[in-house]
Structure formats: structure tokens, C-alpha cells
Write an enzyme that holds these catalytic residues in place. Structure first.
Site, PDB file in Angstrom:
ATOM      1  N   GLY A   1     -14.702  -9.459 -11.765  1.00 40.24           N
ATOM      2  CA  GLY A   1     -13.746 -10.865 -12.063  1.00 40.24           C
ATOM      3  C   GLY A   1     -14.674 -10.863 -10.339  1.00 40.24           C
ATOM      4  NE  ARG A   2     -11.110 -16.836  -9.120  1.00 38.11           N
ATOM      5  CZ  ARG A   2      -9.894 -15.777  -9.801  1.00 38.11           C
ATOM      6  NH1 ARG A   2      -8.955 -15.641 -10.161  1.00 38.11           N
ATOM      7  NH2 ARG A   2      -9.323 -17.294 -11.152  1.00 38.11           N
ATOM      8  CB  ILE A   3     -12.316  -8.567  -6.088  1.00 39.69           C
ATOM      9  CG1 ILE A   3     -10.540 -10.225  -5.873  1.00 39.69           C
ATOM     10  CG2 ILE A   3     -12.591  -7.969  -5.109  1.00 39.69           C
ATOM     11  CD1 ILE A   3      -9.853  -9.487  -5.868  1.00 39.69           C
TER      12      ILE A   3
ATOM     13  NE  ARG B   1     -10.899  -8.280 -20.170  1.00 40.24           N
ATOM     14  CZ  ARG B   1     -10.194  -9.380 -19.780  1.00 40.24           C
ATOM     15  NH1 ARG B   1      -8.428  -9.646 -20.683  1.00 40.24           N
ATOM     16  NH2 ARG B   1     -10.559  -9.662 -18.891  1.00 40.24           N
TER      17      ARG B   1
ATOM     18  CB  ILE C   1      -8.985  -2.739  -3.802  1.00 42.95           C
ATOM     19  CG1 ILE C   1     -10.634  -2.977  -5.000  1.00 42.95           C
ATOM     20  CG2 ILE C   1      -9.726  -1.193  -2.763  1.00 42.95           C
ATOM     21  CD1 ILE C   1     -10.924  -3.824  -3.880  1.00 42.95           C
ATOM     22  CB  ALA C   2      -8.265  -1.625  -9.768  1.00 44.30           C
ATOM     23  NE  ARG C   3      -1.041  -4.685  -9.197  1.00 45.17           N
ATOM     24  CZ  ARG C   3      -1.736  -5.412  -8.288  1.00 45.17           C
ATOM     25  NH1 ARG C   3      -2.150  -4.901  -7.539  1.00 45.17           N
ATOM     26  NH2 ARG C   3      -1.312  -6.414  -7.787  1.00 45.17           N
TER      27      ARG C   3
ATOM     28  CD  GLU D   1       0.518   0.626  -5.064  1.00 45.76           C
ATOM     29  OE1 GLU D   1      -0.314   1.222  -4.573  1.00 45.76           O
ATOM     30  OE2 GLU D   1       1.156   0.140  -4.527  1.00 45.76           O
TER      31      GLU D   1
ATOM     32  CG  HIS E   1      -1.541  -1.903  -2.380  1.00 44.75           C
ATOM     33  ND1 HIS E   1      -0.213  -2.151  -3.623  1.00 44.75           N
ATOM     34  CD2 HIS E   1      -1.406  -3.287  -2.897  1.00 44.75           C
ATOM     35  CE1 HIS E   1      -0.906  -2.890  -4.617  1.00 44.75           C
ATOM     36  NE2 HIS E   1      -1.770  -4.005  -3.658  1.00 44.75           N
ATOM     37  CB  ILE E   2      -3.073  -2.674   3.572  1.00 48.55           C
ATOM     38  CG1 ILE E   2      -4.317  -1.967   4.347  1.00 48.55           C
ATOM     39  CG2 ILE E   2      -1.813  -2.095   4.163  1.00 48.55           C
ATOM     40  CD1 ILE E   2      -4.861  -1.172   5.073  1.00 48.55           C
TER      41      ILE E   2
HETATM   42  C1  DGY Z   1      -2.660  -8.617  -5.211  1.00 51.07           C
HETATM   43  O1  DGY Z   1      -2.329  -9.750  -4.672  1.00 51.07           O
HETATM   44  O2  DGY Z   1      -2.717  -8.023  -6.421  1.00 51.07           O
HETATM   45  C2  DGY Z   1      -2.817  -7.164  -4.207  1.00 51.07           C
HETATM   46  O3  DGY Z   1      -2.216  -6.215  -4.699  1.00 51.07           O
HETATM   47  C3  DGY Z   1      -0.771  -7.131  -3.518  1.00 51.07           C
HETATM   48  O4  DGY Z   1      -0.259  -6.795  -3.968  1.00 51.07           O
END
Ligand code: DGY
Length: 332
Positions: free
Chosen positions: A156-158, A179, A238-240, A269, A287-288
């Protein structure tokens, strides 16, 4: 005219709160306590809107108990804390904060990947502990980032912003799995090649995870996928939390079946799997990825803009900038 009541469920920047107070009767969580479902439900009684973050769970049971709620505006691009279908069924608008955090989050993902590849956290701990006595030829040798293969799960964008950094700044070969395959016009400037899922794990020198969390992406990376990876490869999430099976990852790191990992998000977390805390070859951050002052302010402002517009106030009344379920608006 009577002002609508809204709940701001976590502490936010004072100017953002002030702006909301101009339009609404605001109950704010100045103590920044994490409210459980019962407390959140109690606080939402009579409220037309909620300003939330990823730490508030909005589900069908809560919605049923808060019939006046019309908008849930999440200060995050991800919204896996919200049952969007349940919101849509009840005519509750959901909004998120895309775009404003893309570059900042991509910077962080890239930095975390580099920190893992070049063993920055491990070597810093070594230095701080006073163990550094001499230079040696193989001390903290890692793996190169420049010229290597950057593998991205979730383009996606990121994901695309990370690909741009890798391809243009570091001469990396970019492969991705998503996907849907991106149009050639998007792939070309990123020099990105679409690959099947297994090939992504097999070919990766540095694997970046940027997929939204959903039941479909739960444990997208587990023992099976880790077994496909090179022993020299790194994995950065860096997703979830939940996209990676943290226990399986800790095991792979401990047995050096992959070289290193960089993790900003964790299953359950702020708890972190004890095995991850015990292995040296992982960089752990709380989560920063979107945490710069400018970006967090932009996210809070966008969430506030959404709430103001969703509840029929301000210059964009009725037209919140970034709805997740815009169909709800047409039904109003
Ligand atoms: C988001 O924007 O989804 C980041 O993980 C901050 O919660």
C-alpha cells in the site's frame, strides 16, 4: 444550538482538544487511562462521537449499548480495533488517518530494518555494558542493505514509500507480494517485481511487513514462512502485532534460522513475548513508527477534522476527509 457530546478516549495535543471544544461538549481522558470495554461503554453514554486510538476496542456489543453514537474517528491509519461492519450496520461512521503518516512511518520501517541488519541495538548494549575492549575483524558483522533484495509484504502507500527508499536511495532490488498486483505504472519507478507469496520469503534479504491486520493476515508469518527464509535474512514488522507469530519468530531468532528482526508491534502489546525479550538479535521498539511531533499532530488534527465534519460542524460539515465506510454518509 445545543452542542453534541463527544468522548476523546485518550490524551491528545491541547490545541486539538481546544478545537474540538469549540464545536462539542467534550469529555476528555486527561489521565490517559486505558479504559476497558465496560468503562468505555459507560463513558460513551449520550455521546454522538468518539475520538479513539488503537487502544480502544469498538465492537458490536459496545455499539448496541451506545445507541446515540454516530461517528468513531480513529487517530491511526489502522482500524483493526474497530468492527467496521458492525459500525456500518448501525449507521456509525468510521474514519482513520491515512496519508499524513506515510513518509514518517516509512522512514521508521527503513531505520528499523537497517538497525536489525547492522546489529545496532545488540552492539549498543555491548558497548554500554562495558564489554568493548578491542576492535576485531568480525565484531558485530551484519548484512548489507545496499544492493540487497528488499521484500515487502503489503504494497500500500507505506509499502510503496519504503520501496522508493530502497530502490532509489540504496540500489535495492524490490520484490513484493500483495492482495492485488500493482499497475505497471506504479511498479516501474519503484523497480518493483510482484512475486508469489512463498518466493517473497525465499528471496528476501530484508523482509518488511506492512499489511493491515485482519483475520486473513493473522500469523501471515509463522514457522512455515520463517523456514523458507535465508539464514542471513532479516524481518521487520511495522504492521500490527498478530501478523507475525511472535513465539515462532523468537524460536527462529534463537536458533539463528534467520539473522535478525526489527519489531515495532507485538501480539498483545504492550506485553512483549518473553522469548523475544530474551534473544539478542532483535531490535524492539514500542509502536512508535509514526511518532514524530509533526506527524502525530497531523494525525490528531485529521481525526478531529473527521469528527467535526462527521457530526455536521465546520467548513466540511457532512464531508469528513477520510471515511472508512463512506456508504454510511449517503444513508444520512
Ligand atoms: C497507525 O496509525 O495505525 C499506527 O499504528 C498508530 O497506531
Amino acid at each position: 444550538m445545543m452542542k453534541s457530546e463527544v468522548l476523546v478516549a485518550r490524551k491528545v495535543f491541547p490545541p486539538v482538544l481546544e478545537r474540538l471544544r469549540r464545536h462539542f461538549e467534550v469529555e476528555a481522558n486527561e489521565a490517559d487511562t486505558i479504559w476497558d470495554s465496560a468503562e468505555l461503554t459507560r463513558r460513551l453514554q449520550g455521546k454522538a462521537g468518539a475520538f479513539t486510538t488503537g487502544s480502544e476496542r469498538i465492537d458490536g456489543a459496545l455499539l448496541a449499548a451506545c445507541p446515540r453514537l454516530r461517528a468513531v474517528c480513529n487517530m491511526a491509519v489502522g482500524y483493526n480495533n474497530i468492527d467496521v461492519d458492525a459500525c456500518t450496520a448501525r449507521g456509525v461512521l468510521v474514519t482513520n488517518t491515512p496519508e499524513v503518516l506515510t513518509e514518517t512511518t516509512a522512514d521508521f520501517g527503513f531505520a528499523l530494518m537497517m538497525a536489525a541488519a547492522r546489529r545496532m541495538a545488540e552492539s549498543e548494549r555491548f558497548l554500554r555494558s562495558g564489554e568493548w575492549k578491542k576492535w576485531s575483524y568480525d565484531m558485530f558483522t551484519g548484512s548489507d542493505v545496499h544492493g540487497s533484495t528488499l521484500a515487502i509484504l503489503g504494497m500500500g502507500r507505506i509499502g510503496q514509500a519504503i520501496a522508493r527508499r530502497g530502490a532509489l536511495g540504496f540500489g535495492m532490488k524490490v520484490i513484493y507480494h500483495n492482495r492485488a498486483r500493482l499497475p505497471a505504472a506504479v511498479e516501474a519507478p519503484l523497480n518493483a517485481r510482484y512475486v508469489e507469496r512463498d518466493a517473497l520469503f525465499r528471496e528476501a534479504d530484508h523482509l518488511l511487513l506492512v499489511v493491515p491486520y485482519s483475520p486473513a493476515s493473522h500469523h501471515a508469518v509463522g514457522a512455515t514462512e520463517l523456514a523458507l527464509m535465508k539464514p542471513t535474512a532479516t524481518l521487520t514488522n511495522i504492521a500490527r502485532g498478530g501478523v507475525v507469530d511472535d513465539a515462532a519468530l523468537a524460536q527462529a531468532l534463537r536458533e539463528r534460522r534467520i539473522a535478525a528482526a526489527g519489531l515495532d508491534v507485538f501480539e498483545g502489546e504492550p506485553r512483549v513475548h518473553p522469548y523475544l525479550l530474551a534473544v539478542p538479535n532483535v531490535v524492539l521498539t514500542p509502536h512508535i513508527a509514526s511518532a514524530t511531533v509533526a506527524t502525530r499532530l497531523a494525525m490528531a488534527d485529521l481525526a478531529a477534522d473527521n469528527l467535526i465534519a462527521a457530526l455536521g460542524c465546520g467548513p466540511h460539515a457532512g464531508r469528513p476527509p477520510t471515511p472508512v465506510n463512506p456508504g454510511v454518509l449517503t444513508g444520512r
